[in-house]
Every structure is written in structure tokens, then in C-alpha cells.
Design an enzyme around this catalytic site. Structure first.
Site, PDB file in Angstrom:
ATOM      1  CD  GLU A 140      -7.818  17.247 -12.671  1.00  0.00           C
ATOM      2  OE1 GLU A 140      -7.269  18.312 -12.391  1.00  0.00           O
ATOM      3  OE2 GLU A 140      -9.012  17.067 -12.476  1.00  0.00           O
TER       4      GLU A 140
ATOM      5  CG  LEU B 191     -11.190  21.777  -5.996  1.00  0.00           C
ATOM      6  CD1 LEU B 191     -11.997  20.604  -6.548  1.00  0.00           C
ATOM      7  CD2 LEU B 191     -10.385  21.345  -4.782  1.00  0.00           C
TER       8      LEU B 191
ATOM      9  CG  ASN C  82      -3.937  24.824 -10.598  1.00  0.00           C
ATOM     10  OD1 ASN C  82      -4.784  25.494 -10.019  1.00  0.00           O
ATOM     11  ND2 ASN C  82      -2.785  25.313 -10.977  1.00  0.00           N
ATOM     12  CB  CYS C  83      -8.832  20.140 -10.065  1.00  0.00           C
ATOM     13  SG  CYS C  83      -8.134  19.113  -8.770  1.00  0.00           S
ATOM     14  CB  VAL C  84      -7.517  24.264 -13.698  1.00  0.00           C
ATOM     15  CG1 VAL C  84      -6.014  24.195 -13.876  1.00  0.00           C
ATOM     16  CG2 VAL C  84      -8.101  25.433 -14.463  1.00  0.00           C
TER      17      VAL C  84
END
EC number: 1.21.4.2
Length: 430
Positions: A113, A209, A241-243
Site C-alpha cells: 500500500e 489481492l 486492490n493491494c497493489v
């Protein structure tokens, strides 16, 4: 569909005895909101803080940002498929607490993040240094699996956004903007001499994710389809999203997508904005072929003269971007692509992982590999430690310095190189 968006300008947020909007101030009953968010068995603790533009505060890591909205009139409710029934949204009246945002943080999945600095050089790179933020600090129970963790954090943010949005239900907006898109045959009949354009809206769906949801459905599982632009404004599309933070679209950005808003500006004047084609960015080649084929087929079926294509993410999705561009161009339809670049810290490397001669009109959100030094700030909300910052996307071994400052690529800053243009970055030729 015709949607009236009523903007209620928020100039400050304060804790108070009741949650309400009064004279441009959003008052929040802290304990009531904490109680509202504490029902999830996956969350061990909830706390919250208020931060304002210019304060010496760093928020990290950031999971999502949500704008408080409420459906005042019309079908359905905000965030259909999650917090409201799966009704088709995008018409009627929606009130917005403009200038306010919910930011979720805590021990975040995977630590990919981002960072939001409310002051200093980092603040110039994130749009959320300009909003008054209710920061939700949500800590998970021990041993929680990653997908459950992401889902719990996502729901906490959405619930907080809906709760705060309700404060604007009976408030007269300071500004009302009207957005209307008619059914395709009516639209063409109304503007027979204007070129027909659409927006190809690529959604991050790489999995693990890296997920986006449409009416509650994981967008990996959809085939490209057509939606009204106003549906997006009511939360039909949201982030899971975890991007990399710089170019993912937080839920706030989906609801305020500037490509959609800008296309409406000249609709009926210079062109006919007929709608939005949503498509995904799955990782397998067969999925990429299928989705790009369907996207091009739909553009042709609609008789389009031009499209704008925006990417979300980088690397693997660069292939989807170029496939969409190439196949739509082959149909005789003009294309413009929106992306960002990973061109190395000196900017000298290849910007995208794929390329084609058809991609001859490109708008860039900036080079995510550019480095910046973020000075130590007075207050940290969330987790800023070596085992977080050094592994955040855009960080590296030694990113967190002994004096509390951070050297990172702007990739680590939430919204820095937005591929829908929700930022201040631009490119100039010298």
C-alpha cells in the site's frame, strides 16, 4: 440515465456529539462510527483520527480512500452489491460530501500500500493531501488469512463512507452538476453529425489481492460490457486492490473518474459520449485475448469513431492495454491510451512492457520510478517501520532513514501517477 450530483462542500471535519453537516463542517460521532464498524469478527480493534491539509501527518500504509456519498433519489443505493441491493444505479440524485474522505490504514495485507503525506514535498504528489480525512485504523485478528484481511479492510472503508454520507442526505447542496447519457439510438439520433466516442475502462484484475469489483462481482469473472458513465458515480465499481499505490484507482477515484467527467464536458458539442466499456486485466493469455477481442468487437458494434483507453497498474496489464489499442485501431477506430511509466530512476528505460505502432497517441501519468525524499513528519498514523517501508512497492533496503525521513520512488505515494489523470503530473517537451 440522468444523475444529479449534489456537492456539499466540506471545509473541516471535527468529532462531535452527533454526526451531521453544519456550516460546511462535518461533525462525526466517533464512538457511534466505531460501533458501526466493529461488528466484523475479523477486526480486532478500530480507532480513528481526523487529519487536515497542511498538518504534519503521514498516513501509511494506505489501503483505500472512499468519498462519502448518499443516494437521495433514484434506484438503489451507494455501493450496490456490497452495502446496497444489486439494483442498477446511476440515475436520480446523489449527494456528496465534497472535500471529505475516508482513508483506511492499519496492518495492511502484503504492505504494497501507499503513503499519504499531508504536508511537505510528498503532499504535492497525492490528491488526498487536499482532502479532510477521517482515517480508520483497523487492526486484524491474529492469524487472519490474506484474502479475509483484505475483504475486512475493504468493508470497513465502505461502511464508514456510507455512514458519513448519510449526514448529507437532507442537506441542500452547494452545487449541483447534471450528467446524462441517453440510450444509444436516442443519443445518435440527437447528435447525428457528431463523432461517437466511448471510454474503455480497464480494471485491475490480476488476482492475488489485485482485484476490482463491479456490482459486487469480482471483475476477473466478467466479459467486457457496456455501462452508463453515471453508474460509476454511485459506486458500482470499487477497489479491492493491494497493489502499487501510485497508479491503482482507489474507490474515491473510481467515483470521481476524471476521464468520465471530462468526456461529459464536451458531450453534445464536439462529440457524442455514448458510454463506458469496462474490461479486465487477467493474467492468462487466453483471458487477455478473449477480453481484448470482446472489447474491440463491442467498440465496432457501437459504431464508434474514437475511444480513450485507460490502464490500471503496470507490467502484465501493459499487454492488455496494447492488445486493446491494437485491435480497436484495426477496426478503424481512433484510440488514445492513458498509462504511466516505469522507465527507471533516470527515465531512460522502456516505459511499458509492451508496445505497438498503433499506440501512437499516448498520455502519461508520469514515471513511477522517480525518487523522492520525504522528510520526517511530526505524527505517524498507521505503521511506519523498516519492515514496512523497505518492502512497500517503491521502497528498498534503506528507504527508512535513521532520522525518520524516507527515500522512495513516487510509486509508493497514493495516486502519484494516476492513469486516469487524478493527479497533477504532466509531461512537457523541451
Amino acid at each position: 440515465m440522468r444523475l444529479e450530483v449534489g456537492n456539499i462542500f466540506i471545509k473541516d471535519i471535527q468529532f462531535g456529539d452527533s454526526t451531521k453537516v453544519e456550516n460546511g463542517v462535518l461533525y462525526v460521532n466517533k464512538q457511534e462510527l466505531i460501533s458501526e464498524l466493529s461488528s466484523d469478527e475479523h477486526i480486532k480493534s478500530i480507532d480513528m483520527e481526523i487529519v487536515r491539509p497542511g498538518e504534519s501527518v503521514r498516513i501509511a500504509p494506505v489501503k483505500d480512500v472512499i468519498e462519502p456519498r448518499v443516494k437521495v433519489e433514484g434506484n438503489g443505493g451507494i455501493f450496490p452489491g456490497f452495502l446496497s441491493k444489486v439494483d442498477t444505479v446511476g440515475e436520480g440524485k446523489t449527494n456528496v460530501l465534497k472535500g471529505a474522505a475516508v482513508v483506511t490504514t492499519g496492518k495492511v495485507v502484503g504492505f504494497q500500500e501507499g503513503i499519504i503525506d499531508m504536508t511537505g514535498p510528498g503532499a504535492d504528489y497525492t490528491p488526498f493531501s487536499k482532502t479532510c480525512n477521517v482515517v480508520i485504523i483497523a487492526e486484524p485478528v491474529d492469524g487472519l488469512k490474506q484474502h479475509d484481511h483484505e475483504a475486512a479492510l475493504r468493508m470497513v472503508g465502505l461502511k464508514a463512507g456510507k455512514y458519513l454520507g448519510e449526514a448529507g442526505r437532507n442537506i441542500t447542496p452547494d452545487e449541483v452538476k447534471v450528467y446524462e447519457t441517453k440510450p444509444i439510438f436516442e443519443s445518435v439520433k440527437e447528435y447525428p453529425n457528431l463523432p461517437k466516442v466511448a471510454y474503455v475502462y480497464m480494471l485491475q484484475t490480476q488476482g492475488l489481492l489485485h482485484d476490482t469489483y463491479v456490482y459486487g462481482v469480482d471483475a476477473k469473472k466478467i466479459i467486457p460490457t457496456l455501462i452508463y458513465p453515471t453508474e460509476v458515480m454511485d459506486g458500482a465499481i470499487l477497489s479491492g486492490n493491494c497493489v502499487s499505490a501510485c497508479d491503482k484507482n482507489p474507490t474515491y477515484v473510481h467515483m470521481n473518474n476524471p476521464v468520465i467527467h471530462d468526456l461529459y464536458e464536451l458531450h453534445g458539442k464536439e462529440y457524442n459520449f455514448v458510454g463506458v466499456i469496462i474490461t479486465n486485466e487477467n493474467v492468462y493469455l487466453a483471458d487477455k485475448e478473449r477480453s481484448s477481442n470482446w472489447t474491440a468487437k463491442m467498440a465496432e458494434y457501437l459504431g464508434l469513431d474514437g475511444v480513450i483507453i485507460s490502464e490500471e497498474g503496470f507490467g502484465n496489464p501493459d499487454t492488455d492495454l496494447i492488445m486493446n489499442c491494437k485491435k480497436i485501431t484495426k477496426k478503424g477506430i481512433k484510440t488514445v491510451i492513458l498509462t504511466d511509466e516505469y522507465a527507471g530512476r533516470d527515465g531512460a528505460s522502456q516505459s511499458l512492457a509492451d508496445a505497438d505502432a498503433a499506440a501512437d497517441a499516448c498520455v502519461t501519468g508520469g514515471n513511477a520510478n522517480m525518487t523522492i525524499v520525504l522528510p520526517k513528519l511530526d505524527k505517524i498514523i498507521g505503521h511506519v517501520s523498516k519492515d514496512v517501508i523497505d518492502v512497500i512497492a517503491g521502497g528498498f533496503d534503506g528507504s527508512l532513514r535513521a532520522d525518520g525521513s524516507i527515500e522512495v520512488e513516487i510509486q509508493a505515494i497514493t495516486g502519484a501517477t494516476s492513469e486516469v489523470g487524478f493527479n497533477k503530473m504532466t509531461a512537457k517537451t523541451y
